[in-house]
Design a protein around this motif. Structure first.
Motif, mmCIF file in Angstrom:
data_model
loop_
_atom_site.group_PDB
_atom_site.id
_atom_site.type_symbol
_atom_site.label_atom_id
_atom_site.label_comp_id
_atom_site.label_asym_id
_atom_site.label_seq_id
_atom_site.Cartn_x
_atom_site.Cartn_y
_atom_site.Cartn_z
ATOM 1 N N CYS A 8 0.808 -1.317 0.040
ATOM 2 C CA CYS A 8 -0.211 -0.186 0.071
ATOM 3 C C CYS A 8 0.740 1.289 0.003
ATOM 4 C CB CYS A 8 -0.944 -0.086 1.215
ATOM 5 S SG CYS A 8 -0.057 0.136 2.678
ATOM 6 N N VAL A 9 0.509 2.372 -0.386
ATOM 7 C CA VAL A 9 1.023 3.564 -0.691
ATOM 8 C C VAL A 9 0.361 4.804 0.048
ATOM 9 C CG1 VAL A 9 2.172 5.285 -2.335
ATOM 10 C CG2 VAL A 9 2.261 2.780 -2.567
ATOM 11 N N GLY A 10 0.927 5.463 0.935
ATOM 12 C CA GLY A 10 0.510 6.662 1.359
ATOM 13 C C GLY A 10 1.476 7.744 1.023
ATOM 14 N N GLY A 11 2.606 7.797 1.985
ATOM 15 C CA GLY A 11 3.820 8.512 1.187
ATOM 16 C C GLY A 11 4.740 7.744 0.569
ATOM 17 N N GLY A 12 4.578 6.440 0.894
ATOM 18 C CA GLY A 12 5.670 5.651 0.098
ATOM 19 C C GLY A 12 6.551 4.820 0.904
ATOM 20 N N SER A 13 6.507 4.982 2.311
ATOM 21 C CA SER A 13 8.045 4.512 3.061
ATOM 22 C C SER A 13 7.785 2.870 2.991
ATOM 23 C CB SER A 13 7.844 5.260 4.196
ATOM 24 O OG SER A 13 7.085 4.694 5.310
ATOM 25 N N ASN A 14 6.406 2.474 3.281
ATOM 26 C CA ASN A 14 6.236 1.047 3.422
ATOM 27 C C ASN A 14 6.338 0.320 1.931
ATOM 28 O OD1 ASN A 14 4.886 -1.771 4.090
ATOM 29 N ND2 ASN A 14 3.220 -0.660 2.435
ATOM 30 N N PHE A 15 5.873 1.014 1.156
ATOM 31 C CA PHE A 15 5.955 0.390 -0.513
ATOM 32 C C PHE A 15 7.629 0.214 -0.564
ATOM 33 C CE2 PHE A 15 6.066 0.441 -5.022
ATOM 34 C CZ PHE A 15 5.091 -0.602 -5.262
ATOM 35 N N GLY A 16 8.228 1.487 -0.535
ATOM 36 C CA GLY A 16 9.527 1.604 -0.950
ATOM 37 C C GLY A 16 10.478 0.747 0.017
ATOM 38 N N ALA A 40 1.363 -0.854 -6.729
ATOM 39 C CA ALA A 40 1.157 0.203 -5.459
ATOM 40 C C ALA A 40 -0.245 0.358 -5.079
ATOM 41 C CB ALA A 40 1.971 1.460 -5.895
ATOM 42 N N ALA A 41 -0.788 0.087 -4.232
ATOM 43 C CA ALA A 41 -2.257 0.008 -3.742
ATOM 44 C C ALA A 41 -2.556 1.344 -2.972
ATOM 45 C CB ALA A 41 -2.811 -1.377 -3.087
ATOM 46 N N GLU A 42 -3.623 2.137 -3.370
ATOM 47 C CA GLU A 42 -3.852 3.328 -2.793
ATOM 48 C C GLU A 42 -5.307 3.509 -2.572
ATOM 49 O OE1 GLU A 42 -2.026 6.735 -5.020
ATOM 50 O OE2 GLU A 42 -3.805 6.565 -6.644
ATOM 51 N N PRO A 43 -5.843 4.373 -1.748
ATOM 52 C CA PRO A 43 -7.356 4.686 -1.584
ATOM 53 C C PRO A 43 -8.029 5.520 -2.802
ATOM 54 C CG PRO A 43 -5.999 5.984 0.032
ATOM 55 C CD PRO A 43 -5.197 5.046 -0.794
ATOM 56 N N ALA A 44 -8.976 4.889 -3.231
ATOM 57 C CA ALA A 44 -9.765 5.584 -4.220
ATOM 58 C C ALA A 44 -10.177 6.965 -3.764
ATOM 59 C CB ALA A 44 -10.892 4.947 -4.834
ATOM 60 N N ALA A 45 -10.304 7.268 -2.551
ATOM 61 C CA ALA A 45 -10.724 8.299 -1.863
ATOM 62 C C ALA A 45 -9.553 9.516 -1.922
ATOM 63 C CB ALA A 45 -11.309 8.452 -0.531
ATOM 64 N N CYS A 46 -8.141 9.164 -2.250
ATOM 65 C CA CYS A 46 -6.988 9.909 -2.146
ATOM 66 C C CYS A 46 -5.993 9.369 -3.152
ATOM 67 C CB CYS A 46 -6.336 9.846 -0.871
ATOM 68 S SG CYS A 46 -5.117 11.185 -0.653
ATOM 69 N N PRO A 47 -6.393 9.317 -4.454
ATOM 70 C CA PRO A 47 -5.833 8.635 -5.358
ATOM 71 C C PRO A 47 -4.481 9.245 -6.172
ATOM 72 C CG PRO A 47 -7.761 9.586 -6.642
ATOM 73 C CD PRO A 47 -7.580 10.108 -4.963
ATOM 74 N N ALA A 77 -6.091 1.947 -7.478
ATOM 75 C CA ALA A 77 -6.728 2.378 -6.245
ATOM 76 C C ALA A 77 -8.114 1.546 -6.041
ATOM 77 C CB ALA A 77 -7.412 3.903 -6.798
ATOM 78 N N TYR A 78 -8.282 1.483 -4.718
ATOM 79 C CA TYR A 78 -9.504 0.745 -4.264
ATOM 80 C C TYR A 78 -10.317 1.682 -3.411
ATOM 81 C CZ TYR A 78 -6.455 -2.880 -6.026
ATOM 82 O OH TYR A 78 -5.852 -3.730 -7.020
ATOM 83 N N ARG A 79 -11.579 1.075 -3.079
ATOM 84 C CA ARG A 79 -12.700 1.770 -2.580
ATOM 85 C C ARG A 79 -12.773 1.447 -1.050
ATOM 86 N NH1 ARG A 79 -16.696 4.227 -5.720
ATOM 87 N NH2 ARG A 79 -18.020 4.544 -3.645
ATOM 88 N N GLN A 80 -12.936 1.982 0.092
ATOM 89 C CA GLN A 80 -12.765 1.615 1.284
ATOM 90 C C GLN A 80 -13.429 0.406 1.743
ATOM 91 O OE1 GLN A 80 -12.439 4.074 4.812
ATOM 92 N NE2 GLN A 80 -14.486 4.126 5.095
ATOM 93 N N PRO A 138 -5.876 -0.713 8.516
ATOM 94 C CA PRO A 138 -6.779 -0.348 7.270
ATOM 95 C C PRO A 138 -5.928 -0.086 5.967
ATOM 96 C CG PRO A 138 -7.764 0.797 8.816
ATOM 97 C CD PRO A 138 -6.470 0.150 9.418
ATOM 98 N N GLU A 139 -4.789 0.270 6.326
ATOM 99 C CA GLU A 139 -3.825 0.769 5.286
ATOM 100 C C GLU A 139 -3.506 -0.581 4.410
ATOM 101 O OE1 GLU A 139 -3.447 1.674 8.216
ATOM 102 O OE2 GLU A 139 -3.691 3.879 8.230
ATOM 103 N N PRO A 140 -2.814 -1.643 4.920
ATOM 104 C CA PRO A 140 -2.474 -2.777 4.106
ATOM 105 C C PRO A 140 -3.641 -3.447 3.818
ATOM 106 C CG PRO A 140 -1.856 -3.166 6.579
ATOM 107 C CD PRO A 140 -2.133 -1.739 6.368
ATOM 108 N N ALA A 141 -4.887 -3.249 4.279
ATOM 109 C CA ALA A 141 -6.103 -3.850 3.645
ATOM 110 C C ALA A 141 -6.193 -3.551 2.328
ATOM 111 C CB ALA A 141 -7.495 -3.405 4.202
ATOM 112 N N HIS A 142 -5.549 -2.597 1.654
ATOM 113 C CA HIS A 142 -5.476 -2.076 0.423
ATOM 114 C C HIS A 142 -4.504 -3.129 -0.374
ATOM 115 C CE1 HIS A 142 -6.988 1.684 1.647
ATOM 116 N NE2 HIS A 142 -7.390 2.082 0.734
#
Lengths: 453, 453
Positions: B260-268, B289-296, B358-361, B381-385
């Motif tokens: 999952c990706v927010g700022g990228g540190s887990n993914f990187g 890279a999986a991100e939320p559809a609400a913040c794509p 991107a995925y929905r909640q 919820p983050e890795p749930a993506h």
């Protein structure tokens, strides 16, 4: 020298057998009694709610019982658990003592409880049972059983003590996420619950009555208990066996082993393998059982036959008890709020092999924060009692200049208890005292039964 | 065959170096720009808030950077982390794919964040800094930095996004238990906070502005960021390096790596060691890279220079951005609610090496519950993506009959997110859509800067 000292075992070192201390205890243990006839309860009395394999474990006098392979396989999800040397805490306490802790918070449910939950779920599934019922207080046990039932394809129905159900919704959500059904106890689904509707906040004793009642009525449903009984403590002895191997890696052996006690499963699981060495080989080890001053079963209770639940459905068990009517003040260490204790452990206290000590809520949280700020793990309120005892012992060692080795059980993390930490840090945590009057009234309700010596 | 397949490394196999992917990237990366002059920002521009050792890591093109021994020693508290094969999930999905996951939830704070928190706290303490400030959303990062500051004797001051401060008191209590001071953001302690008092629920961008402002004013106080920057992703590469060693133990190599990706540190952290093999050795691996559809950010943002914070105190960074004014809907994956992304990761997406999705909640929670009920760990919820992406890939493999090896990062547990599970199980979880209008208005606020190609 390294600040972090951790001792890890490989998966092959997960124990292959449970340690049954019954085999090594001197003399005959007083038997449980049928609640109606007051005659010794036999396997048949337990068969409506337990599978025969667990009943045989309950009464076994074999020194070791093999762990079924599917149970060991489930253990692999989080076992072996780490043993740490608490070097940062030692420095914080400026003590010559060496402090070690065995950390069970790495399990999916966050405590030692899954060690027996998976064993019980497996045996029930193997016996063709479809559903398990149980009670839970703060939710550690209920969530562990929900997790285990999911692994072995069983339904799980949990009666959760009303006050915790209202105050701690997250453990309930955890059980539901793992597929369990959760009822607020007292519920209107059972006679026991309806009879106790005058106690809307509930108690562990009432919730046990409800879960037992439902299990007894349906042949495909059994009941599961998270502590107190011999087979439950038996399953937890994986903790102490691993700890012995890890202390060997550390090149030390504990002079003192410390654990918190509610029903006794965490304490027994850690200490029984060490106690066997005391009994068999004459090894000298001190054992300290830490309990809440608000529910001082071992330090203030009487040694007598009593029911395990409030309504009186369970066999009478020989134990230190505050009376099955006793309702402890709502301390945050929900797992230690039980009127009785494991008969096996009570026999060891009676025999002088285990020393009980009671601590007030605020001093245990003070110890827990000190631990969290040095070792980095936030403890559950239950093992905070053990940590208080450890700090006292380590400070005594500093004063006497004695080099001692102390091992304690950190049986769970405090991720679900942060509201209690919040109250403590804000100076708003209650520090309930034990009420002599409550004790007297509860002891007056003890059932008629043969006296214990 | 065993249901539980776990690959454990010994402590000696904790990596000795971090992997710096900068060294292997083709071409020149666009530099960060000074927010005022719009000229390339140099080390001196960062020195008011970062120690020089971290600034040098930020700009380093050395392929490997040695991990200081005190940092490795702190890593020993929870590292190496386990790698599991998700055999129960594979069976549940009836897929020929082999699914592996690297589990970072075993750290004291419950996520991958302490990997960089301890490195940053150590370097700041070594530079004589007395206090670190930071921002936090749901609290994963703030609690990790509080933990790390405690280990290295630093004070820690955290600005927590207002809505999370109100809704998630337990992460706040966790930070306080570890000795940190926590402010609700926007606060009245900073100019940035006072200027944003019209946004009482706050945002990550505002909280960053507050923490940076305080750090910039006091020479003994520095600022610490939990993602986005090169040195933060660098510290996280212990994850991927361990995963490579563990996949070797498993005798397999991933065809697909998902995070999952927010700022990228887990993914990187998970993917960079694998990506280096793609770049250096031509290994074929797919990265999702999986991100939320609400913040794509990666799927719908524009590739442009933008501020890292809301007020505009940070350098301009080349990244996919939704505009620094964009305030994402309040999805529970608080760690993924960021308008931008790591410039390094954005370059990889731009270059086609990483595929964003991107995925929905609600679909991510459906995937998370399925995972919890088969594998026994409740995901954040983050890795749930990432899990949603894994399940999609595994089902595609079933349909095509293709045997694939999938590895994903389970970067944290969901113990603090059970209210979200509760809402999902009750059918009451919101499923916010992305607003085109919000995006247009936020993109209109992009600062003037050179265009990126």
């Amino acid at each position: 020298m390294s600040d972090t000292v951790k001792f890890l075992l490989g998966e092959r070192e997960i124990p292959t057998h449970w340690v049954n201390l019954m085999a090594d205890l001197p003399g005959e243990a007083p038997p449980p009694l049928h609640p109606g006839t007051k005659q010794p309860a036999g396997p048949d009395d337990l068969s409506p709610i337990f599978p025969m394999s667990l009943i045989l474990q309950e009464v076994s006098v074999e020194p070791e019982i093999e762990i079924p392979e599917p149970v060991r396989d489930a253990y692999r999800l989080w076992r072996p658990t780490p043993l740490y040397r608490a070097r940062r805490l030692e420095r914080e306490l400026d003590t010559p003592a060496h402090i070690y802790y065995k950390y069970e918070g790495v399990s999916p449910a966050g405590s030692h409880k899954p060690n027996t939950a998976v064993a019980q779920a497996y045996e029930n599934a193997a016996a063709g049972i479809k559903k398990l019922t149980t009670e839970t207080g703060a939710g550690q046990w209920g969530s562990s059983l929900a997790f285990a039932c999911q692994l072995f394809g069983l339904e799980c129905e949990v009666w959760m003590v009303g006050s915790s159900y209202d105050q701690k919704p997250y453990r309930r959500s955890m059980m539901q996420t793992w597929g369990a059904t959760v009822h607020r106890s007292p519920s209107d689904r059972t006679e026991a619950g309806r009879a106790q509707s005058k106690h809307p906040t509930g108690s562990l004793g009432i919730a046990i009555s409800e879960a037992v009642e439902v299990a007894a009525q349906d042949p495909s449903t059994n009941y599961s208990l998270g502590s107190v009984l011999n087979h439950v403590l038996l399953h937890q002895t994986v903790i102490g066996q691993e700890a012995i191997a890890q202390m060997e890696m550390a090149g030390e052996y504990p002079d003192t082993v410390i654990g918190c006690v509610g029903g006794g499963s965490n304490f027994g699981g850690l200490t029984f393998p060490f106690l066997r060495r005391v009994i068999r080989d004459g090894v000298k080890t001190q054992f300290i059982a830490a309990e809440p001053a608000a529910c001082p079963t071992l330090t203030r209770g009487v040694y007598a036959y009593d029911f395990g639940d409030t309504v009186g459905l369970t066999p009478l068990m020989p134990m230190y008890t505050l009376g099955h009517d006793f309702v402890p003040p709502p301390v945050h260490a929900g797992g230690l709020r039980y009127h009785g204790d494991s008969p096996l452990l009570c026999g060891l206290v009676k025999g002088g092999l285990v020393t009980p000590r009671a601590y007030r809520q605020n001093e245990t949280f003070e110890a827990a924060v000190r631990f969290a700020r040095s070792e980095g793990i936030i403890p559950a309120p239950e093992p905070a009692h053990a940590i208080k005892a450890v700090i006292d012992e380590a400070q005594a060692a500093r004063e006497s200049g004695e080099q001692r080795v102390i091992l304690f059980g950190l049986c769970g993390h405090g991720n679900f208890d942060l509201s209690a930490y919040d109250a403590y840090l804000a100076g708003e945590l209650e520090d309930p005292e034990f009420s002599e009057a409550d004790l007297e009234s509860a002891l007056a309700s003890l059932p008629e039964a043969p006296a214990l010596t």
